[in-house]
Design a protein around this motif. Structure first.
Motif, mmCIF file in Angstrom:
data_model
loop_
_atom_site.group_PDB
_atom_site.id
_atom_site.type_symbol
_atom_site.label_atom_id
_atom_site.label_comp_id
_atom_site.label_asym_id
_atom_site.label_seq_id
_atom_site.Cartn_x
_atom_site.Cartn_y
_atom_site.Cartn_z
ATOM 1 N N TRP A 40 54.189 26.877 0.381
ATOM 2 C CA TRP A 40 53.697 27.286 1.691
ATOM 3 C C TRP A 40 54.777 28.040 2.446
ATOM 4 O O TRP A 40 55.969 27.769 2.288
ATOM 5 C CB TRP A 40 53.262 26.071 2.515
ATOM 6 N N PRO A 44 53.617 22.845 5.346
ATOM 7 C CA PRO A 44 52.170 22.905 5.084
ATOM 8 C C PRO A 44 51.369 22.463 6.305
ATOM 9 O O PRO A 44 51.836 21.645 7.106
ATOM 10 C CB PRO A 44 51.983 21.930 3.914
ATOM 11 N N PRO A 45 50.166 22.991 6.484
ATOM 12 C CA PRO A 45 49.329 22.560 7.620
ATOM 13 C C PRO A 45 48.889 21.116 7.434
ATOM 14 O O PRO A 45 48.940 20.561 6.333
ATOM 15 C CB PRO A 45 48.143 23.529 7.559
ATOM 16 N N ARG A 47 45.909 19.986 7.547
ATOM 17 C CA ARG A 47 44.703 19.939 6.711
ATOM 18 C C ARG A 47 44.651 21.224 5.874
ATOM 19 O O ARG A 47 43.919 22.152 6.191
ATOM 20 C CB ARG A 47 43.446 19.799 7.575
ATOM 21 N N PRO A 48 45.426 21.291 4.805
ATOM 22 C CA PRO A 48 45.464 22.523 4.006
ATOM 23 C C PRO A 48 44.121 22.810 3.345
ATOM 24 O O PRO A 48 43.442 21.910 2.850
ATOM 25 C CB PRO A 48 46.559 22.231 2.972
ATOM 26 N N PHE A 49 43.742 24.098 3.375
ATOM 27 C CA PHE A 49 42.532 24.607 2.737
ATOM 28 C C PHE A 49 41.248 24.062 3.368
ATOM 29 O O PHE A 49 40.171 24.173 2.779
ATOM 30 C CB PHE A 49 42.526 24.301 1.232
ATOM 31 N N ASP A 171 40.231 28.938 10.402
ATOM 32 C CA ASP A 171 41.551 29.432 10.043
ATOM 33 C C ASP A 171 41.483 30.659 9.140
ATOM 34 O O ASP A 171 40.503 30.873 8.424
ATOM 35 C CB ASP A 171 42.354 28.342 9.319
ATOM 36 N N LEU A 173 43.346 32.093 5.957
ATOM 37 C CA LEU A 173 44.221 31.713 4.846
ATOM 38 C C LEU A 173 44.717 32.982 4.173
ATOM 39 O O LEU A 173 43.932 33.753 3.623
ATOM 40 C CB LEU A 173 43.465 30.841 3.831
ATOM 41 N N GLU A 202 49.631 30.746 3.528
ATOM 42 C CA GLU A 202 49.884 30.614 4.966
ATOM 43 C C GLU A 202 48.528 30.470 5.644
ATOM 44 O O GLU A 202 47.637 31.294 5.445
ATOM 45 C CB GLU A 202 50.640 31.824 5.509
ATOM 46 N N GLN A 203 48.377 29.409 6.438
ATOM 47 C CA GLN A 203 47.101 29.119 7.090
ATOM 48 C C GLN A 203 47.298 29.189 8.606
ATOM 49 O O GLN A 203 48.063 28.413 9.178
ATOM 50 C CB GLN A 203 46.604 27.732 6.668
#
Length: 261
Positions: A40, A44-45, A47-49, A171, A173, A202-203
């Motif tokens: 990332w 990381p966020p 809540r990824p993806f 978001d 992505l 990258e989010q």
């Protein structure tokens, strides 16, 4: 409000199941025959993806970029099969094999020309409150020499700004691909196996990103284009030192400054 017929629900469920089996099989093959390395940009966020409305892949180098499916979690693959919307160049979507492959990936796709005509307007009209748009913002592939097939620099086109103008939640992505010329470059007959596939994620919250790019400003499209080109040039580069350090450090959102009158 009329309820959908049971037969329609069954057909939609069956179509989703077939798409998911297809993409899940492709993901499994990708993870079997290639070595995936992902990271990332910054932390990381939380809540990824999750809650992704637009996915943009930068550094488009090959029609074999489906091997990147191995870098995504199964839940996101299912999300693509459920609500994906893909604009594809007519020259690609009309191909017997590659075009059919892209059409199998998502429930909604539009074959577009390289001009802002009725095909682009039709695509924009399909962006709804729950669609997940997948696109290549550069709109063409980079060749081995670093340029497109006409020898022009690989710039980001303004279509992604049109898409962001129609999405206010969720978001963005961004997928920064290292490039796949070492696996299959335009003109190659066969792909190379057991080679590394590397990308960064990258989010970004779309609402915040649009504010920083000055949505509603006459220069919004230009701001988005320049910002994504800057991000691509910084994060698509990959070397062993960057990997040893644990990846790139987080950078703040950037937007061009207004010129003084």
């Amino acid at each position: 409000m009329r309820c959908p017929k049971p037969s329609s629900v069954i057909m939609l469920g069956l179509a989703f199941l077939l798409r998911y089996c297809f993409l899940a099989s492709l993901r499994l093959l990708s993870r079997t025959f290639f070595y995936h390395q992902t990271e990332w940009v910054g932390p990381p966020p939380q809540r990824p993806f999750v809650n992704v409305r637009v996915t943009a892949l930068l550094n488009h180098t090959s029609l074999f970029e489906a091997v990147l499916s191995g870098a995504f979690p199964p839940a996101f693959v299912a999300d693509v099969c459920r609500r994906g919307l893909l604009p594809g160049a007519d020259t690609t979507m009309d191909r017997a094999v590659v075009g059919r492959f892209f059409k199998w990936m998502v429930p909604h796709w539009v074959s577009i020309s390289r001009r802002r005509d009725s095909t682009w307007e039709r695509f924009l009209s399909l962006i709804g409150g729950d669609t997940l748009v997948l696109l290549f913002p550069e709109g063409r592939m980079r060749r081995r020499g670093g340029f497109d097939k006409h020898g022009r620099p690989m710039t980001v086109r303004g279509g992604i700004a049109d898409i962001l103008e129609r999405v206010d939640d969720g978001d963005l992505l961004i997928v920064y691909s290292e490039g796949l010329h070492h696996i299959h470059a335009p003109g190659d007959r066969f792909p190379g196996l057991f080679r590394p596939v590397r990308c960064r994620f990258e989010q970004l919250p779309i609402r915040r990103y649009k504010e920083l790019m000055r949505s509603g400003d006459p220069h919004f499209t230009r701001n988005v284009m320049h910002d994504l080109e800057r991000r691509r040039d910084q994060h698509c580069l990959w070397d062993d030192q960057s990997v040893a350090r644990g990846g790139p450090t987080e950078i703040p959102l950037h937007f061009p400054r207004r010129r003084q009158p």
